[in-house]
Structure formats: C-alpha cells, structure tokens
Write a protein that holds these residues in place. Structure first.
Motif, PDB file in Angstrom:
ATOM      1  N   MET A   1       0.864  -1.185  -0.058  1.00 38.18           N
ATOM      2  CA  MET A   1      -0.142   0.111   0.013  1.00 38.18           C
ATOM      3  C   MET A   1       0.926   1.172   0.076  1.00 38.18           C
ATOM      4  O   MET A   1       1.721   1.476   0.896  1.00 38.18           O
ATOM      5  N   PHE A   2       0.819   2.004  -1.105  1.00 38.86           N
ATOM      6  CA  PHE A   2       1.749   3.000  -1.247  1.00 38.86           C
ATOM      7  C   PHE A   2       1.129   4.647  -0.684  1.00 38.86           C
ATOM      8  O   PHE A   2      -0.121   4.581  -0.675  1.00 38.86           O
ATOM      9  N   GLN A   3       1.950   5.492  -0.709  1.00 34.67           N
ATOM     10  CA  GLN A   3       1.561   6.637  -0.313  1.00 34.67           C
ATOM     11  C   GLN A   3       0.657   7.382  -1.507  1.00 34.67           C
ATOM     12  O   GLN A   3      -0.364   8.119  -0.749  1.00 34.67           O
ATOM     13  N   ASP A   4       0.634   7.129  -2.596  1.00 36.00           N
ATOM     14  CA  ASP A   4      -0.209   7.680  -3.665  1.00 36.00           C
ATOM     15  C   ASP A   4      -1.158   6.686  -4.029  1.00 36.00           C
ATOM     16  O   ASP A   4      -2.170   6.780  -4.876  1.00 36.00           O
ATOM     17  N   TYR A   5      -1.332   5.499  -3.219  1.00 37.37           N
ATOM     18  CA  TYR A   5      -2.413   4.551  -3.423  1.00 37.37           C
ATOM     19  C   TYR A   5      -2.215   3.582  -4.643  1.00 37.37           C
ATOM     20  O   TYR A   5      -2.561   2.463  -4.761  1.00 37.37           O
TER      21      TYR A   5
ATOM     22  N   GLN B   1      -8.191   5.243  -0.105  1.00 40.79           N
ATOM     23  CA  GLN B   1      -7.412   4.498   0.663  1.00 40.79           C
ATOM     24  C   GLN B   1      -7.916   3.158   1.074  1.00 40.79           C
ATOM     25  O   GLN B   1      -7.440   2.077   1.056  1.00 40.79           O
ATOM     26  N   ARG B   2      -9.440   3.380   1.244  1.00 43.87           N
ATOM     27  CA  ARG B   2     -10.011   1.935   1.558  1.00 43.87           C
ATOM     28  C   ARG B   2     -10.068   0.955   0.402  1.00 43.87           C
ATOM     29  O   ARG B   2      -9.792  -0.203   0.537  1.00 43.87           O
ATOM     30  N   VAL B   3      -9.983   1.581  -0.803  1.00 46.57           N
ATOM     31  CA  VAL B   3      -9.974   0.687  -1.829  1.00 46.57           C
ATOM     32  C   VAL B   3      -8.305  -0.074  -2.015  1.00 46.57           C
ATOM     33  O   VAL B   3      -8.326  -1.241  -2.267  1.00 46.57           O
ATOM     34  N   ALA B   4      -7.359   0.717  -1.696  1.00 45.24           N
ATOM     35  CA  ALA B   4      -5.921   0.439  -1.738  1.00 45.24           C
ATOM     36  C   ALA B   4      -5.863  -0.743  -0.697  1.00 45.24           C
ATOM     37  O   ALA B   4      -5.081  -1.721  -1.225  1.00 45.24           O
ATOM     38  N   ILE B   5      -6.445  -0.536   0.423  1.00 42.57           N
ATOM     39  CA  ILE B   5      -6.135  -1.678   1.542  1.00 42.57           C
ATOM     40  C   ILE B   5      -7.166  -2.795   1.067  1.00 42.57           C
ATOM     41  O   ILE B   5      -6.440  -4.017   1.395  1.00 42.57           O
ATOM     42  N   ALA B   6      -8.239  -2.737   0.517  1.00 49.05           N
ATOM     43  CA  ALA B   6      -8.873  -3.884  -0.033  1.00 49.05           C
ATOM     44  C   ALA B   6      -8.127  -4.528  -1.081  1.00 49.05           C
ATOM     45  O   ALA B   6      -8.096  -5.868  -0.931  1.00 49.05           O
ATOM     46  N   ARG B   7      -7.461  -4.111  -2.036  1.00 49.52           N
ATOM     47  CA  ARG B   7      -6.886  -4.779  -2.918  1.00 49.52           C
ATOM     48  C   ARG B   7      -5.510  -5.246  -2.493  1.00 49.52           C
ATOM     49  O   ARG B   7      -5.146  -6.277  -3.021  1.00 49.52           O
ATOM     50  N   ALA B   8      -4.846  -4.671  -1.510  1.00 48.01           N
ATOM     51  CA  ALA B   8      -3.853  -5.235  -0.921  1.00 48.01           C
ATOM     52  C   ALA B   8      -3.861  -6.533  -0.283  1.00 48.01           C
ATOM     53  O   ALA B   8      -3.257  -7.428  -0.073  1.00 48.01           O
ATOM     54  N   LEU B   9      -5.247  -6.269   0.202  1.00 55.41           N
ATOM     55  CA  LEU B   9      -5.490  -7.856   1.184  1.00 55.41           C
ATOM     56  C   LEU B   9      -6.526  -8.784   0.343  1.00 55.41           C
ATOM     57  O   LEU B   9      -6.561 -10.032   0.958  1.00 55.41           O
ATOM     58  N   ALA B  10      -6.776  -8.428  -0.950  1.00 60.90           N
ATOM     59  CA  ALA B  10      -7.653  -9.426  -1.526  1.00 60.90           C
ATOM     60  C   ALA B  10      -7.274 -10.684  -1.692  1.00 60.90           C
ATOM     61  O   ALA B  10      -7.912 -11.615  -1.516  1.00 60.90           O
TER      62      ALA B  10
ATOM     63  N   LEU C   1       2.833  -4.391   3.490  1.00 59.71           N
ATOM     64  CA  LEU C   1       3.676  -3.407   3.477  1.00 59.71           C
ATOM     65  C   LEU C   1       3.117  -2.055   3.334  1.00 59.71           C
ATOM     66  O   LEU C   1       2.386  -1.794   2.251  1.00 59.71           O
ATOM     67  N   LEU C   2       3.205  -1.152   4.212  1.00 59.92           N
ATOM     68  CA  LEU C   2       2.494   0.220   3.926  1.00 59.92           C
ATOM     69  C   LEU C   2       3.547   1.457   3.995  1.00 59.92           C
ATOM     70  O   LEU C   2       4.262   1.518   5.063  1.00 59.92           O
ATOM     71  N   ASP C   3       3.582   2.003   2.985  1.00 60.55           N
ATOM     72  CA  ASP C   3       4.699   3.162   2.768  1.00 60.55           C
ATOM     73  C   ASP C   3       4.017   4.678   3.054  1.00 60.55           C
ATOM     74  O   ASP C   3       3.416   5.060   2.013  1.00 60.55           O
ATOM     75  N   GLU C   4       4.079   5.027   4.175  1.00 58.21           N
ATOM     76  CA  GLU C   4       3.493   6.534   4.698  1.00 58.21           C
ATOM     77  C   GLU C   4       2.007   6.663   3.762  1.00 58.21           C
ATOM     78  O   GLU C   4       1.533   7.463   3.087  1.00 58.21           O
ATOM     79  N   PRO C   5       1.036   5.670   4.254  1.00 59.14           N
ATOM     80  CA  PRO C   5       0.057   5.650   3.346  1.00 59.14           C
ATOM     81  C   PRO C   5      -1.028   6.626   4.045  1.00 59.14           C
ATOM     82  O   PRO C   5      -2.019   6.694   3.288  1.00 59.14           O
ATOM     83  N   PHE C   6      -0.842   7.282   5.099  1.00 51.53           N
ATOM     84  CA  PHE C   6      -1.849   8.184   5.463  1.00 51.53           C
ATOM     85  C   PHE C   6      -1.431   9.758   5.304  1.00 51.53           C
ATOM     86  O   PHE C   6      -1.943  10.695   5.677  1.00 51.53           O
ATOM     87  N   SER C   7      -0.213  10.164   4.669  1.00 55.07           N
ATOM     88  CA  SER C   7       0.365  11.350   4.547  1.00 55.07           C
ATOM     89  C   SER C   7      -0.435  12.338   3.813  1.00 55.07           C
ATOM     90  O   SER C   7      -0.531  13.458   3.921  1.00 55.07           O
ATOM     91  N   ASN C   8      -1.270  11.470   2.708  1.00 56.21           N
ATOM     92  CA  ASN C   8      -2.066  12.535   1.915  1.00 56.21           C
ATOM     93  C   ASN C   8      -3.564  12.847   2.364  1.00 56.21           C
ATOM     94  O   ASN C   8      -4.330  13.151   1.611  1.00 56.21           O
ATOM     95  N   ILE C   9      -3.810  12.083   3.526  1.00 51.97           N
ATOM     96  CA  ILE C   9      -5.368  12.136   4.226  1.00 51.97           C
ATOM     97  C   ILE C   9      -5.385  13.583   5.029  1.00 51.97           C
ATOM     98  O   ILE C   9      -4.642  13.819   5.601  1.00 51.97           O
ATOM     99  N   ASP C  10      -6.364  14.186   4.712  1.00 50.05           N
ATOM    100  CA  ASP C  10      -6.796  15.226   5.492  1.00 50.05           C
ATOM    101  C   ASP C  10      -6.559  15.178   6.923  1.00 50.05           C
ATOM    102  O   ASP C  10      -7.084  14.161   7.378  1.00 50.05           O
ATOM    103  N   SER C  11      -6.136  16.027   7.860  1.00 47.35           N
ATOM    104  CA  SER C  11      -5.661  15.684   9.070  1.00 47.35           C
ATOM    105  C   SER C  11      -7.303  15.716  10.044  1.00 47.35           C
ATOM    106  O   SER C  11      -6.920  15.069  10.997  1.00 47.35           O
ATOM    107  N   GLN C  12      -8.242  16.202   9.437  1.00 43.86           N
ATOM    108  CA  GLN C  12      -9.355  16.184  10.197  1.00 43.86           C
ATOM    109  C   GLN C  12     -10.164  14.641  10.390  1.00 43.86           C
ATOM    110  O   GLN C  12     -10.755  14.257  11.128  1.00 43.86           O
ATOM    111  N   VAL C  13      -9.712  14.002   9.211  1.00 44.03           N
ATOM    112  CA  VAL C  13     -10.309  12.449   9.123  1.00 44.03           C
ATOM    113  C   VAL C  13      -9.287  11.497   9.133  1.00 44.03           C
ATOM    114  O   VAL C  13      -9.551  10.249   9.309  1.00 44.03           O
TER     115      VAL C  13
END
Length: 345
Positions: free
Chosen positions: A84-88, A142-151, A158-170
């Motif tokens: 799961m990558f930073q840019d999904y 992000q949820r699609v990316a994790i679903a694909r990685a786990l499918a 392996l997760l590389d900075e997966p949350f850095s592009n997500i708005d801080s509020q969520v």
C-alpha cells in the motif's frame, strides 16, 4: 510462527551503508512501525522486504520461507506480500471492483467476484463498486487500496507513508478503521512513517531506526518510559537535559532539587536526566535562573516557552494555574519514570 524474520540485513547506496546489519522479527497479526528521521533507512528496509531492491547481505524470511540468500532472489510478485503506497497506486481506468480484483490470480469468475464482494463489505464501499478512483475522496481511495492489498490474502502487508495525503481532520479516524481491518484479517504489517502520532495510533510496536539500525523495538509506552539511548529519548518527545547525581536507587539530585523516580535508576553515580514538559510545572518561587521567552494564551491553557540551562522548552499549563511572569520563576518536577543517562563520552 513469525510472519517476518530479518537477519543481518545490509544495503549500501555507493559507499553509504543505508541499512546496517539490521535484525527484526514481526509476529503473526502484529503491526510494526519503522519510525525515524529522514535518511535513517526505513523506506530502504521496506523496499528490501518487498524485493524491489536486493540486499548486499542478510536473510529475509516471509511466512517461514526465505526470499533471498546467495543466488536465491524471489521476485516481489511471488513473496506473498500486499503493498500500500503513499499515492495508493490505483489504476485510473479501472473501477473500484476491478482495482480490487486486479491481483486475484488463479480464481474463476465466481470466486473472484465473491472475494471482491467480501472486500467491498470489509471496507464499507459496496455502493462504490462501479465508481472510478477520481470519483472518490482520499479516504475512500485509501480503503480501495487496502482492499486490493488484502484481497489475495497475503502473509505480510507493507505500508509506505499511507496516511500522509489524508486530510488531518479524518486521518486518525481512518487510521483506526484500517488498523481494525488489518487485525480482522489476521495479517502482519510493516508500516513506514515519519509521524510519531500516526505510529502511536496504528502500530503495536515501534522500531526506532538510527543510521540504518534499529535502536530500540518496543511498545510506544515502553519506548517513552525507558528509552535505550538519547536518540530514542529525544525522538519520542521534546525535553531538556539536567546534570544529575544519583543519591539512591530512586532519587537523583539536580540544580532544580531532588527528583524522584518511579522505577529504579541506572547504575552510574553521575549523569544527566532527560526531563519532558509533561513532568514539569512552572511556578512562582525560588529563582532557578529560568528565562521566559514567550507566553501565549490558548483558551483553557497557557503555553510558556522557557530556557533552562541554555535549552529551550515549551510547557502547557492550565489557565486556572496561571503564574506571575514578572516574578521569579521555578519548576516543580513530579515523580515519574526518570530517564537517566551516563555522561556522553
């Protein structure tokens, strides 16, 4: 059985040893975060585990199977890992369902459709199966990316900075959701970030990396309460050093009085304590030669930036206990698990 075992892993960029004799074990269904400053080797370590680059030496085992050694080198697609990558890295021309199905090999259509449906339910995106990535929010991507990685049921994620592009509020709501999904699937994970807050919220253990090595591996609480060295102590939070003399197994004497420790102190008779702002309170009292640089009102709290023995520190205290900034200042140190180091050589 451990999901990941690394022994004596080493990698160089030119003459620079970026990963240096690194050892790490990750248990089944355990989330470990590689945490450290830029250039410490955490992303390179992730690439070595993934098989994107080859190590100079060392052995990696995933799910009990070696993926490198001497002439052996297993390609990334055969390592039983999800990434799961930073840019999904979602395919823009494929809808959500097809993105999730992309890595499902060796299944007939009915089996593939059933697995995609299961993953859509897992990440709560059943209504978005026909949508394309550009039609989704960052959190939904992000949820699609994790679903694909786990499918395809990998042994290791392996997760590389997966949350850095997500708005801080969520961000932290999503972190909690993704953590629950990984735990529910029983998958082990290696997570790379530079954010302590993300690491605390997401990982079971933190591996603090320093110059290509793991300086300490433990829970966030254990690292905070008992750092192995000064680098780990400073990385886990702001503080100041005070010269100290041990006067008992649970007490040290400093220029700011006797400090009581809730845990036995290290054996050396003289050294330094590392005090964090959480264990200190600014008061009016005996002059401890504390310089006040700034006071800010924050509503329920005041923020005080002070200098103690040539070291700047920011303290936050309740507005109900405001101090007279024009009078002499002192600090009170509450009893805590004191971090006590020998003097540096």
């Amino acid at each position: 059985m451990a999901s990941l075992e690394i022994n004596a892993l080493t990698y160089r960029y030119g003459q620079n040893k970026v990963v240096d004799d690194l050892n790490l074990t990750v248990a089944d269904n355990e989330i470990v975060c590689l945490l450290g400053a830029s250039g410490c080797g955490k992303t390179t370590t992730l690439k070595l585990i993934a098989g994107l680059i080859q190590p100079e030496q060392g052995v990696i085992q995933i799910g009990g199977s070696r993926v490198n050694e001497h002439k052996l080198f297993v390609a990334p697609q055969h390592r039983n890992i999800g990434m799961m990558f930073q840019d999904y890295a979602l395919f823009p021309h494929l809808n959500v369902a097809k993105n999730i199905a992309f890595g499902l090999k060796g299944l007939n259509k009915a089996q593939r459709d059933a697995r995609v449906k299961e993953m859509l339910q897992l990440v709560q995106l059943e209504e978005f199966a026909a949508r394309y990535p550009h039609e989704l929010s960052g959190g939904q991507q992000q949820r699609v990316a994790i679903a694909r990685a786990l499918a395809y049921r990998p042994k290791l994620l392996l997760l590389d900075e997966p949350f850095s592009n997500i708005d801080s509020q969520v961000r932290f709501s999503l972190i909690n959701d993704i953590r629950q999904i990984i735990k529910q699937q029983g998958v082990a994970a290696i997570f790379v970030t530079h954010s302590r807050e993300e690491a605390f919220a997401f990982a079971d253990k933190l591996a603090i990396m320093e110059q290509g090595k793991i300086a300490q591996l433990d829970s966030a609480e254990a690292l905070y309460r008992a750092p192995a060295n000064r680098y780990v102590a400073e990385f886990m939070g702001q503080g100041v050093y005070l010269d100290a003399k041990k006067i008992s197994d649970y007490q040290v004497s400093t220029n700011f009085g006797v400090i009581h420790s809730s845990q036995p102190l290290a054996a050396h008779s003289t050294g330094q304590v590392y005090l964090r702002p959480q264990h200190m309170r600014l008061i009016n009292g005996e002059n401890h030669q504390i310089e006040l640089l700034q006071q800010r009102y924050l509503g329920l709290d005041y923020s005080y930036t002070i200098v103690i023995e040539d070291q700047a520190l920011e303290l936050q205290q309740s507005a109900r206990h405001a101090i007279d900034v024009n009078a002499a200042l002192a600090v009170e140190v509450e009893p805590h698990a004191v971090t006590y180091f020998a003097h540096e050589a």
